[in-house]
Scaffold this motif. Structure first.
Motif, mmCIF file in Angstrom:
data_model
loop_
_atom_site.group_PDB
_atom_site.id
_atom_site.type_symbol
_atom_site.label_atom_id
_atom_site.label_comp_id
_atom_site.label_asym_id
_atom_site.label_seq_id
_atom_site.Cartn_x
_atom_site.Cartn_y
_atom_site.Cartn_z
ATOM 1 N N GLN A 1 71.901 36.900 29.270
ATOM 2 C CA GLN A 1 72.106 36.720 27.920
ATOM 3 C C GLN A 1 71.862 35.196 28.012
ATOM 4 O O GLN A 1 71.186 34.612 27.037
ATOM 5 C CB GLN A 1 73.726 36.871 27.811
ATOM 6 C CG GLN A 1 74.254 36.330 26.489
ATOM 7 C CD GLN A 1 73.402 37.164 25.232
ATOM 8 O OE1 GLN A 1 73.137 38.597 25.372
ATOM 9 N NE2 GLN A 1 73.232 36.765 24.029
ATOM 10 N N SER A 2 72.145 34.347 28.861
ATOM 11 C CA SER A 2 71.745 32.965 28.970
ATOM 12 C C SER A 2 70.435 32.657 28.857
ATOM 13 O O SER A 2 69.875 31.815 28.153
ATOM 14 C CB SER A 2 72.321 32.016 30.114
ATOM 15 O OG SER A 2 72.180 30.803 30.269
ATOM 16 N N LYS A 3 69.435 33.442 29.669
ATOM 17 C CA LYS A 3 68.125 33.417 29.464
ATOM 18 C C LYS A 3 67.532 33.483 27.995
ATOM 19 O O LYS A 3 66.518 32.907 27.551
ATOM 20 C CB LYS A 3 67.454 34.367 30.491
ATOM 21 C CG LYS A 3 67.633 33.794 31.850
ATOM 22 C CD LYS A 3 67.358 34.635 32.910
ATOM 23 C CE LYS A 3 65.621 34.829 33.140
ATOM 24 N NZ LYS A 3 65.201 33.750 33.924
ATOM 25 N N LEU A 4 68.003 34.672 27.405
ATOM 26 C CA LEU A 4 67.588 35.003 25.823
ATOM 27 C C LEU A 4 68.055 33.848 25.129
ATOM 28 O O LEU A 4 67.264 33.548 24.206
ATOM 29 C CB LEU A 4 68.352 36.227 25.612
ATOM 30 C CG LEU A 4 67.845 37.711 26.262
ATOM 31 C CD1 LEU A 4 68.812 38.707 25.890
ATOM 32 C CD2 LEU A 4 66.288 37.914 25.740
ATOM 33 N N GLU A 5 69.062 33.213 25.447
ATOM 34 C CA GLU A 5 69.528 32.207 24.300
ATOM 35 C C GLU A 5 68.628 31.008 24.483
ATOM 36 O O GLU A 5 68.686 30.210 23.480
ATOM 37 C CB GLU A 5 71.049 31.898 24.304
ATOM 38 C CG GLU A 5 71.999 32.993 24.047
ATOM 39 C CD GLU A 5 73.479 32.784 24.429
ATOM 40 O OE1 GLU A 5 73.598 31.863 24.953
ATOM 41 O OE2 GLU A 5 74.185 33.679 24.058
ATOM 42 N N LYS B 1 82.468 28.227 27.687
ATOM 43 C CA LYS B 1 81.506 28.170 28.643
ATOM 44 C C LYS B 1 81.098 29.301 29.501
ATOM 45 O O LYS B 1 82.084 30.377 29.467
ATOM 46 C CB LYS B 1 81.999 26.867 29.719
ATOM 47 C CG LYS B 1 82.088 25.717 29.105
ATOM 48 C CD LYS B 1 81.142 25.060 28.258
ATOM 49 C CE LYS B 1 81.279 23.648 27.728
ATOM 50 N NZ LYS B 1 80.509 23.040 26.860
ATOM 51 N N ASN B 2 79.988 29.339 29.956
ATOM 52 C CA ASN B 2 79.525 30.573 30.579
ATOM 53 C C ASN B 2 80.180 30.709 32.080
ATOM 54 O O ASN B 2 79.080 30.441 33.106
ATOM 55 C CB ASN B 2 78.058 30.712 30.534
ATOM 56 C CG ASN B 2 77.470 32.112 30.820
ATOM 57 O OD1 ASN B 2 78.247 32.886 31.691
ATOM 58 N ND2 ASN B 2 76.170 32.408 30.658
ATOM 59 N N CYS B 3 81.523 30.954 32.176
ATOM 60 C CA CYS B 3 81.979 30.861 33.612
ATOM 61 C C CYS B 3 83.074 31.636 33.694
ATOM 62 O O CYS B 3 83.858 31.791 32.787
ATOM 63 C CB CYS B 3 82.370 29.339 33.765
ATOM 64 S SG CYS B 3 83.390 29.074 35.259
ATOM 65 N N PHE B 4 83.286 32.359 34.893
ATOM 66 C CA PHE B 4 84.353 33.184 35.042
ATOM 67 C C PHE B 4 84.495 33.304 36.787
ATOM 68 O O PHE B 4 83.572 32.734 37.396
ATOM 69 C CB PHE B 4 84.206 34.756 34.471
ATOM 70 C CG PHE B 4 83.179 35.650 35.308
ATOM 71 C CD1 PHE B 4 83.570 36.511 36.318
ATOM 72 C CD2 PHE B 4 81.908 35.149 35.086
ATOM 73 C CE1 PHE B 4 82.700 37.099 36.931
ATOM 74 C CE2 PHE B 4 80.835 36.180 35.756
ATOM 75 C CZ PHE B 4 81.412 37.140 36.601
ATOM 76 N N SER B 5 85.627 33.576 36.971
ATOM 77 C CA SER B 5 85.984 33.810 38.574
ATOM 78 C C SER B 5 87.334 34.731 38.951
ATOM 79 O O SER B 5 87.948 34.951 37.973
ATOM 80 C CB SER B 5 86.260 32.189 38.977
ATOM 81 O OG SER B 5 87.501 31.676 38.374
ATOM 82 N N VAL B 6 87.406 35.009 40.172
ATOM 83 C CA VAL B 6 88.330 35.913 40.498
ATOM 84 C C VAL B 6 88.891 35.485 41.831
ATOM 85 O O VAL B 6 88.161 34.767 42.727
ATOM 86 C CB VAL B 6 87.962 37.569 40.563
ATOM 87 C CG1 VAL B 6 87.459 37.970 39.359
ATOM 88 C CG2 VAL B 6 86.782 37.603 41.496
#
Length: 373
Positions: free
Chosen positions: A367-371, A336-341
C-alpha cells in the motif's frame, strides 16, 4: 551412556532460598543470571538458542528434556543463549529420526551448565509467587556464602542493556537479492525464523547491528523496516528509541516484535515495566481486538508496556491483549504506517495462529509503494 555418579548441585536464589539437584554430564562450576521458566512442552533447542533468553537461567516445566536430542537447522541463532538450564529429568540418549547430536553434547560444546533432578514444580511455584529474581546454579556447593556474595554482585535485569551482547557486529543479508521487497531489519537479538518468514514472503533483508542509525538504515532504500526481539530492559536503548521515532515519523512501514514492540512504544512516549515473572511459553491466549478472534501465541518477555499510558496516548491504539492478565500484546499507530506485537508470530517453537502478521506487514508495504508511486 556409561553410568557415572552425578555430581551434587544447587540453585541458590537471590532471597537465599536453595533448591537441590544434580549436574548434567561432567561440566562443573557456577552460572549466574535471572531465573525464569518456560511452559512449552516441546522446542527446547529453539528456546535455548533464542537470543531473547540471553543472561537467564532457564527452568523447563516439561518433565523430560533432551529426549529427542538436537538437530542441525533447528537453532534460532548461532549458539546457546541461556546462561544455564534447570530441569527435572534429563535424557542423555536421544530418540529422534534425524537427530544430529545429544543435548548433553550440545550443551557441553556451548559450555552451558545444566542441572537436573530438581523439583521443578516447587521451583516454578516459588518463582510464580515471589517473582523472577537473580540466581546461581552451581556444583561448587561447599562455600554457599561465597556464592551468595557473587550473586549479590550480579546486575538486576531491570536497567540492564543486553541487545549489544547478541546483535550482529556487522550488517548481513538474508533472502534472494532479486526479491520484490527490501527490508531493513534492526537486530536486537533476532531469531532466524523471523528472517525465514520474511524471506518466504518475497523479502530481501539487510540485517543491521542494534546501534545502526536511521541514516544507515535508510541508505539501503528499504520498502519497510523491522525491529526485532531481543533480551534485557528496553529503556536503556536510548539511541534505538530515537532511531525508531525518526523512522516512524517519516511514515515508513514499520513492524516490531517483542523488544522491538517495546522500543516502538517508548518512541511514542509510553513507558515499560518489569513484569512479576513474565510470559514464556507456547500457549498464551491473546485476543485480537480488530477481528474479535482469539489467538494461541508463543511468548518470551519479562517486560511489557504500560496499558494506562497506551490508552491515554492519542497516537496509539491497542490491537491485542493477553487474556490471562490484560497486558498489552499489540499496538498500531493511528496516523503512521506502524504496528507491533509483544509475542512471536513466527513461532519457532509454537502455534501458527499469528503468522498473518507477516502478511499484514507485506500488505502495508504494498500500500505504501502504491501511495508513493
Amino acid at each position: 551412556m556409561k553410568y557415572q555418579a552425578k555430581k551434587k548441585a544447587l540453585i541458590l536464589l537471590a532471597d537465599g532460598t536453595i533448591f537441590w539437584g544434580k549436574a548434567v554430564g561432567n561440566l562443573e562450576g557456577s552460572s549466574f543470571g535471572e531465573v525464569c521458566f518456560n511452559t512449552g512442552m516441546t522446542g527446547y533447542q529453539e528456546i535455548f538458542t533464542d537470543p531473547s533468553y540471553f543472561g537467564q537461567l532457564m527452568v523447563t516445566t516439561n518433565a523430560h528434556i533432551g529426549n529427542y536430542g538436537v538437530k542441525d537447522g533447528d537453532e534460532e541463532s548461532g549458539s546457546v543463549k541461556i546462561a544455564g538450564l534447570i530441569c527435572k529429568n534429563f535424557s542423555y540418549t536421544p530418540s529422534r529420526y534425524g537427530a544430529t547430536d545429544s543435548l548433553e553434547n550440545y550443551l557441553k560444546k556451548n559450555n552451558v551448565l545444566a542441572i537436573s533432578d530438581v523439583d521443578t514444580r516447587a521451583l516454578v511455584s516459588y518463582i510464580r509467587d515471589n517473582g523472577a529474581m537473580n540466581a546461581v546454579i552451581s556444583t561448587e556447593i561447599d562455600d554457599i556464602d561465597a556464592l551468595k556474595a557473587k550473586l549479590a554482585d550480579t546486575p538486576d535485569m531491570k536497567g540492564l542493556e543486553l541487545a549489544s551482547k547478541v546483535s550482529a557486529k556487522e550488517p548481513y543479508f538474508f533472502g534472494e537479492e532479486d526479491a520484490p521487497f527490501k527490508i531493513a531489519a534492526l537486530d536486537l537479538g533476532i531469531k532466524r525464523n523471523i528472517l525465514r518468514n520474511l524471506a518466504k514472503r518475497g523479502c530481501y533483508i539487510k540485517v543491521f547491528p542494534y546501534n545502526a542509525s536511521a541514516e544507515e538504515l535508510k541508505a539501503f532504500n528499504p520498502d519497510g523496516y523491522f525491529l526485532s526481539n531481543g533480551p534485557g530492559d528496553p529503556e536503556p536503548l536510548k539511541e534505538v528509541i530515537a532511531t525508531a521515532r525518526e523512522i516512524i515519523e517519516e511514515n515508513h512501514p514499520v513492524f516490531g516484535i517483542c523488544l522491538g514492540h517495546q522500543i516502538i512504544a517508548l518512541s511514542q512516549g509510553v513507558s515499560t515495566f518489569k513484569m512479576h515473572n513474565g510470559h514464556r511459553g507456547i500457549n498464551h491466549p491473546v485476543i485480537n481486538h480488530l477481528t474479535g478472534k482469539g489467538e494461541i501465541t508463543s511468548q518470551n518477555h519479562g517486560f511489557a508496556i504500560n496499558r494506562e499510558e497506551t490508552e491515554a496516548n492519542d497516537s496509539l491504539e491497542i490491537t491485542h491483549t493477553h487474556l490471562n492478565d490484560n497486558t498489552v500484546m499489540g499496538i498500531r499507530h493511528k496516523t503512521k504506517n506502524c504496528f507491533s506485537v509483544q509475542y512471536y508470530p513466527e513461532a519457532g517453537p509454537g502455534p501458527n495462529d499469528a503468522t498473518y502478521l507477516f502478511d499484514q506487514f507485506i500488505e502495508n508495504i504494498k500500500q505504501s509503494k502504491l501511495e508513493t508511486a
